[in-house]
Design a protein around this motif. Sequence first.
Motif, PDB file in Angstrom:
ATOM      1  N   LYS A  83       0.840  -1.193   0.000  1.00 25.32           N
ATOM      2  CA  LYS A  83       0.000   0.000   0.000  1.00 25.32           C
ATOM      3  C   LYS A  83       0.876   1.244   0.000  1.00 25.32           C
ATOM      4  O   LYS A  83       1.864   1.322   0.715  1.00 25.32           O
ATOM      5  N   TYR A  84       0.503   2.228  -0.819  1.00 24.36           N
ATOM      6  CA  TYR A  84       1.279   3.460  -0.887  1.00 24.36           C
ATOM      7  C   TYR A  84       0.724   4.486   0.086  1.00 24.36           C
ATOM      8  O   TYR A  84      -0.478   4.669   0.192  1.00 24.36           O
ATOM      9  N   PHE A  85       1.606   5.154   0.780  1.00 26.16           N
ATOM     10  CA  PHE A  85       1.219   6.173   1.740  1.00 26.16           C
ATOM     11  C   PHE A  85       1.520   7.577   1.237  1.00 26.16           C
ATOM     12  O   PHE A  85       1.555   8.521   2.003  1.00 26.16           O
ATOM     13  N   PHE A  86       1.777   7.700  -0.068  1.00 24.79           N
ATOM     14  CA  PHE A  86       2.089   9.013  -0.631  1.00 24.79           C
ATOM     15  C   PHE A  86       0.936   9.973  -0.422  1.00 24.79           C
ATOM     16  O   PHE A  86      -0.214   9.624  -0.601  1.00 24.79           O
ATOM     17  N   ARG A  87       1.261  11.166  -0.033  1.00 25.61           N
ATOM     18  CA  ARG A  87       0.316  12.280   0.012  1.00 25.61           C
ATOM     19  C   ARG A  87       1.066  13.497  -0.498  1.00 25.61           C
ATOM     20  O   ARG A  87       1.428  14.372   0.270  1.00 25.61           O
ATOM     21  N   PRO A  88       1.372  13.527  -1.799  1.00 21.17           N
ATOM     22  CA  PRO A  88       2.204  14.606  -2.318  1.00 21.17           C
ATOM     23  C   PRO A  88       1.484  15.947  -2.272  1.00 21.17           C
ATOM     24  O   PRO A  88       0.262  16.038  -2.317  1.00 21.17           O
ATOM     25  N   GLY A  89       2.290  16.994  -2.173  1.00 24.35           N
ATOM     26  CA  GLY A  89       1.751  18.341  -2.171  1.00 24.35           C
ATOM     27  C   GLY A  89       2.863  19.357  -2.281  1.00 24.35           C
ATOM     28  O   GLY A  89       4.037  19.051  -2.087  1.00 24.35           O
ATOM     29  N   VAL A  90       2.461  20.583  -2.617  1.00 26.15           N
ATOM     30  CA  VAL A  90       3.407  21.690  -2.711  1.00 26.15           C
ATOM     31  C   VAL A  90       3.097  22.660  -1.584  1.00 26.15           C
ATOM     32  O   VAL A  90       1.935  23.014  -1.355  1.00 26.15           O
ATOM     33  N   VAL A  91       4.150  23.086  -0.876  1.00 25.29           N
ATOM     34  CA  VAL A  91       4.004  23.948   0.288  1.00 25.29           C
ATOM     35  C   VAL A  91       4.754  25.251   0.035  1.00 25.29           C
ATOM     36  O   VAL A  91       5.859  25.246  -0.512  1.00 25.29           O
ATOM     37  N   LYS A 126      11.497  35.657  -0.281  1.00 24.17           N
ATOM     38  CA  LYS A 126      10.924  35.538   1.058  1.00 24.17           C
ATOM     39  C   LYS A 126      10.226  34.204   1.279  1.00 24.17           C
ATOM     40  O   LYS A 126       9.709  33.960   2.358  1.00 24.17           O
ATOM     41  N   ALA A 127      10.206  33.337   0.249  1.00 26.33           N
ATOM     42  CA  ALA A 127       9.528  32.059   0.385  1.00 26.33           C
ATOM     43  C   ALA A 127      10.128  31.026  -0.560  1.00 26.33           C
ATOM     44  O   ALA A 127      10.677  31.370  -1.606  1.00 26.33           O
ATOM     45  N   LEU A 128      10.006  29.769  -0.145  1.00 18.45           N
ATOM     46  CA  LEU A 128      10.392  28.635  -0.981  1.00 18.45           C
ATOM     47  C   LEU A 128       9.150  27.838  -1.327  1.00 18.45           C
ATOM     48  O   LEU A 128       8.234  27.710  -0.506  1.00 18.45           O
ATOM     49  N   TYR A 129       9.117  27.288  -2.523  1.00 20.38           N
ATOM     50  CA  TYR A 129       8.080  26.353  -2.899  1.00 20.38           C
ATOM     51  C   TYR A 129       8.689  24.960  -2.819  1.00 20.38           C
ATOM     52  O   TYR A 129       9.656  24.657  -3.511  1.00 20.38           O
ATOM     53  N   ILE A 130       8.125  24.136  -1.944  1.00 17.76           N
ATOM     54  CA  ILE A 130       8.687  22.818  -1.669  1.00 17.76           C
ATOM     55  C   ILE A 130       7.666  21.749  -2.031  1.00 17.76           C
ATOM     56  O   ILE A 130       6.510  21.804  -1.598  1.00 17.76           O
ATOM     57  N   HIS A 131       8.108  20.760  -2.823  1.00 17.60           N
ATOM     58  CA  HIS A 131       7.276  19.596  -3.089  1.00 17.60           C
ATOM     59  C   HIS A 131       7.579  18.562  -2.019  1.00 17.60           C
ATOM     60  O   HIS A 131       8.728  18.198  -1.792  1.00 17.60           O
ATOM     61  N   VAL A 132       6.528  18.091  -1.357  1.00 16.82           N
ATOM     62  CA  VAL A 132       6.674  17.142  -0.254  1.00 16.82           C
ATOM     63  C   VAL A 132       5.967  15.855  -0.638  1.00 16.82           C
ATOM     64  O   VAL A 132       4.822  15.883  -1.113  1.00 16.82           O
ATOM     65  N   MET A 133       6.622  14.727  -0.441  1.00 17.44           N
ATOM     66  CA  MET A 133       6.037  13.446  -0.817  1.00 17.44           C
ATOM     67  C   MET A 133       5.013  12.968   0.219  1.00 17.44           C
ATOM     68  O   MET A 133       4.026  12.332  -0.128  1.00 17.44           O
ATOM     69  N   TYR A 134       5.239  13.268   1.490  1.00 17.26           N
ATOM     70  CA  TYR A 134       4.327  12.840   2.555  1.00 17.26           C
ATOM     71  C   TYR A 134       3.815  14.078   3.281  1.00 17.26           C
ATOM     72  O   TYR A 134       4.332  14.458   4.322  1.00 17.26           O
ATOM     73  N   LEU A 135       2.786  14.682   2.749  1.00 16.18           N
ATOM     74  CA  LEU A 135       2.254  15.924   3.308  1.00 16.18           C
ATOM     75  C   LEU A 135       0.903  15.639   3.954  1.00 16.18           C
ATOM     76  O   LEU A 135      -0.129  15.631   3.298  1.00 16.18           O
ATOM     77  N   ASN A 136       0.912  15.393   5.256  1.00 13.58           N
ATOM     78  CA  ASN A 136      -0.337  15.177   5.979  1.00 13.58           C
ATOM     79  C   ASN A 136      -0.973  16.502   6.367  1.00 13.58           C
ATOM     80  O   ASN A 136      -2.169  16.693   6.211  1.00 13.58           O
ATOM     81  N   ASP A 137      -0.164  17.403   6.905  1.00  7.21           N
ATOM     82  CA  ASP A 137      -0.649  18.714   7.326  1.00  7.21           C
ATOM     83  C   ASP A 137       0.400  19.763   6.943  1.00  7.21           C
ATOM     84  O   ASP A 137       1.514  19.719   7.460  1.00  7.21           O
ATOM     85  N   PRO A 138       0.057  20.699   6.055  1.00  2.62           N
ATOM     86  CA  PRO A 138       1.039  21.696   5.623  1.00  2.62           C
ATOM     87  C   PRO A 138       1.578  22.557   6.775  1.00  2.62           C
ATOM     88  O   PRO A 138       2.764  22.875   6.805  1.00  2.62           O
ATOM     89  N   GLU A 139       0.714  22.928   7.720  1.00  2.00           N
ATOM     90  CA  GLU A 139       1.158  23.758   8.846  1.00  2.00           C
ATOM     91  C   GLU A 139       2.177  23.029   9.711  1.00  2.00           C
ATOM     92  O   GLU A 139       3.170  23.612  10.142  1.00  2.00           O
ATOM     93  N   THR A 140       1.940  21.763   9.970  1.00  2.00           N
ATOM     94  CA  THR A 140       2.867  20.974  10.780  1.00  2.00           C
ATOM     95  C   THR A 140       4.202  20.833  10.066  1.00  2.00           C
ATOM     96  O   THR A 140       5.263  20.946  10.699  1.00  2.00           O
TER      97      THR A 140
END
Length: 158
Positions: A83-91, A126-140
Amino acid sequence: MIKYFLMNLLLSFIWVALTGSLSYSNFIFGLLLGFFVLWIMSRNEYDQRYFYRVPKIISFLLYFIWEMIKANLQVAYDVMTPKYFFRPGVVLFPLSAKTDLEINVLSTFISLTPGTLILDVSEDKKALYIHVMYLNDPETFVNSLKMGVERRLMEVLR
């Protein structure tokens, strides 16, 4: 600061030569012994940056290695299980780093961690755009980067 580092290396090599044992553990012991001797000898001098910065550098490197091991284990577990646990997102990550060097070093350390990739730096830096493979909560995720890698790296670089 460079002067103290070079003297520390010289004391370490002298220790290795005196003991006659060229090994990693003996060299590291010589570095620690040299650091302590230099610290004792220069307690009255004005420039004490070396003695504050070296423990922060060691602390940052140990923290980063620990974070990298955790990320590697997470990716390896995800690859090994069916099972894959990926939750990709851009922060959008707001930066405390001001100079180009600080931004570059921070983005390099973030990209070295498995599961993250720097996509872009904003135009105003003043900011970076980061691709995250396991993004459950962006704030955390943003808070953990701010309080972890960025804070410790800024302590080392400033």
